[in-house]
Design an enzyme around this catalytic site. Structure first.
Site, PDB file in Angstrom:
ATOM      1  N   ASP A 452       0.827  -1.207   0.000  1.00 45.60           N
ATOM      2  CA  ASP A 452       0.000   0.000   0.000  1.00 45.60           C
ATOM      3  C   ASP A 452       0.864   1.261   0.000  1.00 45.60           C
ATOM      4  OD1 ASP A 452      -2.337   1.408  -0.091  1.00 45.60           O
ATOM      5  OD2 ASP A 452      -3.045   0.844   1.898  1.00 45.60           O
ATOM      6  N   GLU A 455       3.166   6.557  -2.866  1.00 43.42           N
ATOM      7  CA  GLU A 455       3.056   7.724  -3.751  1.00 43.42           C
ATOM      8  C   GLU A 455       3.662   8.981  -3.161  1.00 43.42           C
ATOM      9  OE1 GLU A 455      -0.633   5.085  -3.907  1.00 43.42           O
ATOM     10  OE2 GLU A 455       0.304   6.309  -2.341  1.00 43.42           O
ATOM     11  N   ASP A 516      -8.695   4.353  -3.836  1.00 47.27           N
ATOM     12  CA  ASP A 516      -9.820   4.683  -2.964  1.00 47.27           C
ATOM     13  C   ASP A 516     -10.950   5.359  -3.730  1.00 47.27           C
ATOM     14  OD1 ASP A 516      -8.160   3.695  -1.010  1.00 47.27           O
ATOM     15  OD2 ASP A 516      -7.455   5.654  -0.365  1.00 47.27           O
TER      16      ASP A 516
END
Length: 781
Positions: A452, A455, A516
């Protein structure tokens, strides 16, 4: 994306803005100063320019004018300077343009973006004409115009595909419309940045750029290529930017860089594409051909996605988050009790002692015996997936160790550039430490690691590679993906992670999911556009959170999103609120089960398409034009897709009982009702019990299996072949997963067969593609 009046941490860097700053100096190509046609290399003479303000009728504008140097002594450069330029050829369809803006070579190591340094094949046939040097190959040609310098790209018929746009190509009142092909020297640091400007034809369409959630056709858009934690999918931010695109005119381009880049596709000027890069050099690959040839060329260069294990194509059940061994066991038991086929239970942020505080240890208070849990669930056909991330806050027990051992990105002053300790994957010691942590979990039997975030590698950080975040920020997702995938492959031999961030080359480390998404129909459509764009950027496998992530989806949204999610290479139910189907009522559960059962019965088709996509560098999720490039309307469709080569999927993206569906040329057969439709036109179609329009291509063979509750219980010795349409011969693909060979029990890894089923008398026969030990049953679809 909303622009803020003040700079915010990790907000995208748009390097195109530097090219309108009056303080900076621009250099424009003027002519070849030296060139060896046999080697396709030489130098381009660049002239120095600066902006000046021009006032006319109460309005000011900027124009470019030649500018004399002010440096002292003169050794720092004159008004005109020659810099290296070369063309390299790779096969019949790929060429590489390289421009340098300094006289000395920069040190460059191996590029993780490439699967290896490509081998040049030598120049194409050279044709010298007055003032022009043309290299002709089987698929097209590239011409170097000597004075004024320019490049022209043509197809095999001689049609101009695109050309560089220079100052003398300007037809506007302002000579900066469009910005000419140039490089920039910013005043604050004297670095170099390039703007490569090419012509954009009327009607030309542009696709790709990574997981872009905006309109599928990027014509008219400015795409900022910066890895960004999007917090949603209805804006122009991207978790997975990729500096590659393809054009409807028959070419594609890949900007080989990790620095910030901005692609302007007719956004600032309608007839121009400008590729802005913060890199000191311009390294640009060009590909010739239709969508399949271009994507094949790009993935041959940057690598193709290996096939993930069979179990990963089953249903993943998750929420944010299951927090205990009891919850994990209960969900697994209920999935079997309710007869919902499933293969993976994902534990998100709550398997540690403190929620979100990743330390690679199961909570001792809520997981009494995680090893036994993993083994028990494995016997029932479930793999366990675990969440983690690479940022460690000061309260994390690992924070001090990471900092003291020098495993984190630094600020160049002995500290950290952010509150967190961010693992520095350019550091070999960090890689060893990280792989050791993951290996311990994988050796317990954990099936997949959720990779996860990734970025927000600090822009102001200093990395062990010797570079700052300006060059490492976009590189970070690729390094992160590779680190996790390498240890998974080493421990289990499987190619599987579950990652959110990516960059060019990350497709070699499957798989990735869409982040998301909002719980809305707009979020659903944007998610599909993101998946299609990512597939057009070289990623074969992709997933998304069925129903959206942020809130609890409405029942109607969730029921329509479910078949879309199941008709994707990988399928996961996940979000901030419960996603288990029984929570939404008996009617919903029964409908949900139909979609899941459909995918499990389709597993021979799914797996065969996965193997074929992997070998060819294609995506399992394809826009219509990818299979039908000669059909003009197919280039316009962004709310339908092809799942593999033979199934067309049109999700319901509003609360309606039917929808208008465009069908490409040919015959199409409704997967649920068996109704036949003529292609090349629009139809209003009402779906069957599964709330999604699904059609099979006429003349296709779709293999099916008997239903099983998990992939390990599937019987591959009996395959049902469903033939769609009225063709005398129908074709399809069939592959056997590794380790499955119905006749001998030996591994059948790599077996992929083309099936040919023909009408003979009153029945059907398999004429080609028989696999030993497989019993076929043939039905009309």
């Amino acid at each position: 994306m909303k622009e803020h009046p003040i700079p915010l941490l990790n907000h995208p860097v748009d390097v195109s803005r530097d090219f309108s700053n009056m303080e900076n100096t621009l250099f424009l190509p003027e002519k070849l100063s030296a060139f060896d046609p046999s080697k396709a290399e030489g130098k381009v003479l660049w002239g120095r320019y600066a902006y000046k303000v021009r006032t006319a009728f109460n309005q000011e504008g900027l124009n470019l004018f030649p500018n004399r140097p002010w440096e002292f002594p003169a050794e720092y450069g004159g008004a005109k300077e020659p810099y290296p330029f070369s063309i390299t050829f790779y096969g019949d369809r790929t060429l590489r343009l390289r421009f340098k803006a300094r006289q000395y070579p920069r040190k460059a190591g191996p590029s993780l973006m490439l699967k290896g340094e490509p081998r040049p094949t030598g120049p194409w046939k050279v044709v010298r004409e007055k003032g022009r040097i043309t290299y002709r190959g089987k698929a097209g040609s590239v011409t170097v115009v000597e004075n004024p310098w320019a490049l022209e790209l043509r197809d095999a018929s001689g049609r101009l595909l695109t050309r560089t746009l220079n100052l003398k190509d300007n037809h506007s009142l302002r000579n900066t419309d469009p910005l000419p092909f140039c490089f920039l020297r910013p005043t604050p640091d004297y670095s170099r940045r390039f703007a490569a400007t090419f012509s954009l034809a009327n009607g030309e369409k542009i696709y790709g750029c990574g997981e872009s959630f905006t309109r599928l056709n990027k014509r008219g858009q400015k795409v900022v290529l910066w890895a960004y934690d999007c917090h949603g999918v209805q804006h122009d931010g991207m978790y997975k930017p990729v500096p590659f695109f393809m054009s409807s005119r028959g070419y594609g381009m890949f900007l080989h860089t990790t620095c910030p880049a901005t692609f302007d596709f007719g956004h600032s000027y309608g007839e121009a594409t400008t590729l802005f890069t913060g890199d000191e050099d311009l390294d640009l690959f060009l590909f010739l051909g239709g969508p399949k040839e271009v994507l094949s060329g790009y993935t041959a260069l940057t690598g193709r996605s290996p096939v993930p294990p069979l179990w990963s194509f089953g249903l993943w059940m998750s929420r944010c988050t299951y927090k205990s061994e009891k919850e994990a066991r209960d969900v697994a038991a209920k999935l079997r009790q309710h007869r919902i086929p499933s293969d993976v239970i994902h534990l998100d942020t709550g398997w540690f002692e403190e929620d979100w505080r990743c330390d690679y240890r199961f909570s001792t208070s809520r997981f009494k015996n995680p090893l036994k849990m993993i083994k028990d669930l494995a016997r029932k056909g479930f793999k366990i997936s675990l969440w983690q991330l690479s940022y460690f806050n000061p309260k994390n027990r690992l924070f001090k160790e990471i900092v003291e051992k020098g495993l984190a990105v630094t600020d160049g002053k002995g500290g950290l550039p952010t509150e967190d300790a961010t693992l520095d994957f350019s550091n070999p010691r960090t890689l060893r430490w990280y792989r050791d942590k993951l290996a311990g979990l994988l050796k317990m039997g954990v099936g997949a690691i959720k990779v996860d975030f990734g970025e927000a590698a600090p822009l102001r950080g200093v990395y062990a590679s010797g570079r700052t975040g300006f060059a490492e920020h976009n590189y970070y997702p690729l390094r992160y993906n590779k680190a996790a995938a390498d240890v998974k492959r080493k421990v289990s031999g499987e190619n599987i992670i579950w990652a959110r961030s990516a960059w060019a080359g990350s497709q070699r480390y499957p798989l990735h999911w869409g982040g998301d998404a909002e719980n809305s129909y707009g979020g659903m459509l944007s998610t599909l556009r993101g998946g299609l764009s990512l597939g057009l950027s070289g990623f074969s496998f992709w997933s998304h959170d069925i129903g959206g992530f942020v809130n609890a989806p409405s029942r109607e949204l969730y029921r329509r999103w479910t078949p879309f999610g199941l008709l994707t290479s990988h399928s996961r139910c996940h979000g901030m609120f419960p996603r288990e189907p029984w929570v939404y009522g008996k009617d919903f559960e029964d409908e949900f089960r139909l979609s899941v059962e459909m995918k499990y019965k389709l597993m021979p088709y799914v797996y065969a398409q996965a193997v074929d996509s992997s070998r060819r560098g294609f995506s399992m999720l394809r826009p219509l034009f990818f299979e039908f490039p000669e059909d003009p309307t197919s280039w316009l469709i962004e709310d339908e897709y092809l799942f593999g080569s033979d199934l067309l999927v049109a999700p319901l993206m509003e609360e309606v009982a039917q929808r208008d569906v465009y069908l490409p040329p040919g015959t199409w057969v409704d997967y649920q009702s068996k109704t036949s439709y003529r292609g090349g036109q629009w139809h209003r179609i009402k779906p069957g019990p599964i709330p999604c329009v699904i059609l099979a291509r006429g003349g296709s063979v779709i293999p099916h299996l008997a239903l099983a509750q998990c992939t390990k219980d599937m019987d591959w010795s009996r395959i049902e072949l469903r033939v769609y349409g009225s063709a005398i011969e129908s074709r399809g693909l069939l592959a056997l997963p590794p380790g499955i060979s119905p006749k001998s029990g030996r591994s059948a890894e790599g077996i992929l067969k083309e099936l040919v089923v023909a009408r003979r008398g009153g029945g059907w026969e398999v004429e080609k593609g028989r696999l030993p030990g497989v019993v076929y049953r043939i039905l009309e679809g």
